[in-house]
Design a protein around this motif. Sequence first.
Motif, PDB file in Angstrom:
ATOM      1  N   ARG A  21       2.101  -1.255  -2.782  1.00 28.32           N
ATOM      2  CA  ARG A  21       3.255  -1.039  -1.612  1.00 28.32           C
ATOM      3  C   ARG A  21       2.482  -1.078  -0.242  1.00 28.32           C
ATOM      4  O   ARG A  21       1.434  -0.283  -0.069  1.00 28.32           O
ATOM      5  CB  ARG A  21       4.036   0.280  -1.880  1.00 28.32           C
ATOM      6  CG  ARG A  21       4.676   0.176  -3.138  1.00 28.32           C
ATOM      7  CD  ARG A  21       5.759   1.250  -3.437  1.00 28.32           C
ATOM      8  NE  ARG A  21       6.334   1.214  -4.666  1.00 28.32           N
ATOM      9  CZ  ARG A  21       6.986   2.205  -5.325  1.00 28.32           C
ATOM     10  NH1 ARG A  21       6.995   3.397  -4.688  1.00 28.32           N
ATOM     11  NH2 ARG A  21       7.572   1.881  -6.403  1.00 28.32           N
ATOM     12  N   LYS A  22       3.144  -1.676   0.553  1.00 25.27           N
ATOM     13  CA  LYS A  22       2.602  -2.070   1.861  1.00 25.27           C
ATOM     14  C   LYS A  22       3.501  -1.571   2.770  1.00 25.27           C
ATOM     15  O   LYS A  22       4.698  -2.159   2.915  1.00 25.27           O
ATOM     16  CB  LYS A  22       2.010  -3.325   2.104  1.00 25.27           C
ATOM     17  CG  LYS A  22       1.449  -3.718   3.242  1.00 25.27           C
ATOM     18  CD  LYS A  22       1.042  -5.081   3.445  1.00 25.27           C
ATOM     19  CE  LYS A  22       0.381  -5.541   4.864  1.00 25.27           C
ATOM     20  NZ  LYS A  22      -0.160  -6.735   4.871  1.00 25.27           N
ATOM     21  N   LEU A  23       3.111  -1.082   3.997  1.00 25.23           N
ATOM     22  CA  LEU A  23       4.257  -0.469   5.120  1.00 25.23           C
ATOM     23  C   LEU A  23       3.527  -1.018   6.308  1.00 25.23           C
ATOM     24  O   LEU A  23       2.219  -0.636   6.389  1.00 25.23           O
ATOM     25  CB  LEU A  23       4.330   0.988   4.914  1.00 25.23           C
ATOM     26  CG  LEU A  23       5.324   1.663   5.917  1.00 25.23           C
ATOM     27  CD1 LEU A  23       6.694   0.919   6.152  1.00 25.23           C
ATOM     28  CD2 LEU A  23       5.051   3.049   6.257  1.00 25.23           C
TER      29      LEU A  23
END
Length: 116
Positions: A21-23
């Motif tokens: 997951r990348k923010l």
Amino acid sequence: MIGRGGYANGGYQPSRPKKERKLTFVSRSCPDSQHCSGVNSLELSRDGACLFSAGRDSTIKRWGLKTPGPTFECSLEGHTDWVNDVALLDNTLLSCSSDTTVKVWRGNTGECLRTF
């Protein structure tokens, strides 16, 4: 052989890989008339009257070069990560970004026409 913790080979081994997951969060605390981070690419119009700069702040800036010093004209905003490169074909500007999109812009107005 059963190792420590009751798992084979001494450790837990998931049956499927974890999802990454990348923010991305871009905070702009500088005026619109300048980039908040580094500049990755420049593109000069054929007539030399306009310069586009692609930045790590997820924006493209258009600069007028008709006056003695460069004049900020507008900020093209729509990418959500670094803008890596820009290319100008007549009045159409193409941009590619680390957000995995390519955008097509109207060069004279800064309107985003299409996203791939």
